[in-house]
Design an enzyme around this catalytic site. Sequence first.
Site, short mmCIF file in Angstrom:
data_model
loop_
_atom_site.label_atom_id
_atom_site.label_comp_id
_atom_site.label_asym_id
_atom_site.label_seq_id
_atom_site.Cartn_x
_atom_site.Cartn_y
_atom_site.Cartn_z
CG HIS A 22 45.36 -4.19 6.55
ND1 HIS A 22 45.20 -4.25 5.18
CD2 HIS A 22 46.63 -3.76 6.75
CE1 HIS A 22 46.31 -3.87 4.58
NE2 HIS A 22 47.20 -3.58 5.51
CG HIS A 25 47.49 -8.23 4.70
ND1 HIS A 25 47.25 -7.43 5.80
CD2 HIS A 25 48.73 -7.91 4.28
CE1 HIS A 25 48.32 -6.68 6.03
NE2 HIS A 25 49.23 -6.95 5.12
CB CYS A 131 62.49 1.07 2.77
SG CYS A 131 60.87 1.11 3.60
CB CYS A 134 59.99 -1.90 1.12
SG CYS A 134 58.93 -0.53 0.72
CB CYS A 153 60.24 4.30 1.86
SG CYS A 153 59.07 3.16 1.10
CG HIS A 156 56.61 1.64 4.31
ND1 HIS A 156 57.15 0.95 3.25
CD2 HIS A 156 55.79 0.77 4.96
CE1 HIS A 156 56.68 -0.29 3.26
NE2 HIS A 156 55.86 -0.43 4.28
CE LYS A 309 50.38 -1.57 0.25
NZ LYS A 309 51.42 -1.96 1.18
CE LYS A 312 45.66 -3.36 12.08
NZ LYS A 312 45.76 -4.73 12.53
N1 MSP Z 1 56.18 -10.50 2.95
C1 MSP Z 1 56.06 -9.75 1.76
C2 MSP Z 1 55.67 -10.65 0.60
C3 MSP Z 1 56.58 -11.80 0.34
S1 MSP Z 1 56.03 -12.79 -0.94
C4 MSP Z 1 57.27 -13.79 -1.28
C5 MSP Z 1 55.03 -8.67 1.94
N2 MSP Z 1 54.14 -8.87 2.91
S2 MSP Z 1 52.95 -7.89 3.32
O1 MSP Z 1 52.41 -8.38 4.55
O2 MSP Z 1 53.40 -6.54 3.29
O3 MSP Z 1 51.81 -8.17 2.32
C6 MSP Z 1 51.91 -7.77 1.05
C7 MSP Z 1 50.67 -8.08 0.25
O4 MSP Z 1 49.46 -7.85 0.98
C8 MSP Z 1 50.62 -7.12 -0.90
O5 MSP Z 1 51.44 -7.52 -1.96
C9 MSP Z 1 49.17 -7.21 -1.25
O6 MSP Z 1 48.96 -8.42 -1.92
C10 MSP Z 1 48.52 -7.26 0.13
N3 MSP Z 1 48.24 -5.91 0.62
C11 MSP Z 1 48.73 -5.29 1.73
N4 MSP Z 1 48.17 -4.06 1.83
C12 MSP Z 1 47.33 -3.85 0.81
C13 MSP Z 1 46.46 -2.84 0.42
N5 MSP Z 1 46.33 -1.72 1.09
N6 MSP Z 1 45.72 -3.04 -0.69
C14 MSP Z 1 45.77 -4.20 -1.41
N7 MSP Z 1 46.59 -5.17 -1.07
C15 MSP Z 1 47.41 -5.03 -0.01
O7 MSP Z 1 55.04 -7.73 1.18
#
Ligand code: MSP
Length: 528
Positions: A22, A25, A131, A134, A153, A156, A309, A312
């Site tokens: 989304h 990311h 969690c 996370c 958590c 979440h 935050k 999905k």
């Molecule tokens: N897989 C782990 C990261 C491992 S790195 C060695 C993870 N993945 S995640 O798919 O949950 O993506 C995390 C990252 O996506 C967040 O750290 C951030 O950079 C970005 N975001 C996901 N949702 C977000 C928001 N709602 N707002 C801003 N960034 C967000 O954690």
Amino acid sequence: MTNSGKAYYLTTPIYYVNDAPHIGHAYTTVAGDVMTRWHRMAGEDVWFLTGTDEHGQKVLRSADSNHVTPQVWADKLVEDAWIPVLKTIDAANDDFIRTTQPRHVERVQKFLSGLRDTGFIVEGAYEGPYCVGCEEFKLSGDLIENESGEQLCPIHSKPVETVSETNWFFQLSRFTDRLIAHYEANPQAIRPESAYNEVMSFLRCGLQDLSISRSTFDWGIEVPWDTAQVVYVWFDALLNYATAVGLGDDPDSDGGKKFAHTWPADVHLVGKDILRFHAVIWPAMLMAAELPLPGCVFAHGWLLVGGEKMSKSKLTGISASSIVDLVGSDAFRYYFMRAIVFGQDGSFSWEDLVARYTSELANGLGNLASRVQAMVGKYFEGSLPTPGAYLPADVALQELLVSTARTADTAVRQFEFQTGIVAVKEFIDAVNLYVTEQQPWVVAKDESQQERLSTILYTICESLRAIAVMYAPIMPKSMEQMWNEIGATESGLSMSYSQVAAWGQLKPGVAITKGESMFPRIEEPVEI
Ligand code: MSP
């Protein structure tokens, strides 16, 4: 800035493939892409890595509920969603790592064996809350309680699970003092300051050893000396930054040379939710392996929906393509870097997007470009005129350009994207004001003022040349179009930041053309 001979190396987190991306990311990836394009345009050697995190329970459960194996699930999500989104947002990453690739798996196993040999990995028992969202072992102080007394958590809003296993442990507690000393000596290694303070107070409470393997499921990298266990997904995932550039390879091999050229990373760009993994566990792993530490972990804020935050799992995720389809990838990139202070939380709103698109891009920049293109067409048959003597109003713009380029460069390199963009936007506003005040359409009516008309139109085109360079990392497609339309390519120029403010680079006589509108008006009614 980078050491000479070493690439500027920036990473995004590797994203979980439990679901499709989304805009949260995409936000991180766009920021990384803007920063690496910025450095590239300054002539620096750059390496920009992104990728996917494919192991662990979270991905396994998604695959299970879709009745496919986790590998099939990961392949599908990567191919159908995670790779395509890079194109959607126009990211120019140099590499894409998947944690299921052999290059990663093999290097993780080698790294792990090395730490076991040097005594940093030992056997132990773990019992505590976990969690899956996370993928994190939680401390009880991290949790919140719901009305029925369940432990949730806070990220979440879901109950944590209890894990009780005999696992392999990384002796994280041995690194508390060294980490504190490192960050005291290098405060810029965690940014922004709020993130630095959070990590320091966490470290000052002392660290506990970390369970780095799991035995109750098998979707992960096998622990080389104990194949009944798989590596804890974060221990596996963090290593991607180093495995992708050849961690542990023979120095004379391609991987070894790549590693020498890129490591340590200059910046790990992360969301604030995963700051501790990056600023505590990761450097401790590197310290244990006697490897150099990254220059900086930058933790940006969250995109919020309804004050929470965007995610999905909470059904608040908005896809990048739903926005890009409306305003294009350039405006998508511009909007998020422009509207939100990088490092702070921000709310996305369609109204704000459309308002800024219309006033700043379509009216502000798009109009300026199409007006001067039309006037050069009308008064000089589309050929850039030779400027005459410069008057104070022209010189004022030239001087403003020098300070704008300096401000934008300093700001963007410090991750102050908004400040950098606003500086350029103010320059655009000044050029628009110049057009209004100089009234070239009035000057054009007086035959004796041909030279003045030439100077005015040349000044506007030169301003657009510089704007194209300063905005190119943010809006690569439209700025390339503008660059070509104002005859910069025909003038033999290449986009380089070091020369951006040097006045008079466009060659008189080149063709000024007018193509498709860079920022067409938004016709569709927007549902808000
Ligand atoms: N897989 C782990 C990261 C491992 S790195 C060695 C993870 N993945 S995640 O798919 O949950 O993506 C995390 C990252 O996506 C967040 O750290 C951030 O950079 C970005 N975001 C996901 N949702 C977000 C928001 N709602 N707002 C801003 N960034 C967000 O954690």
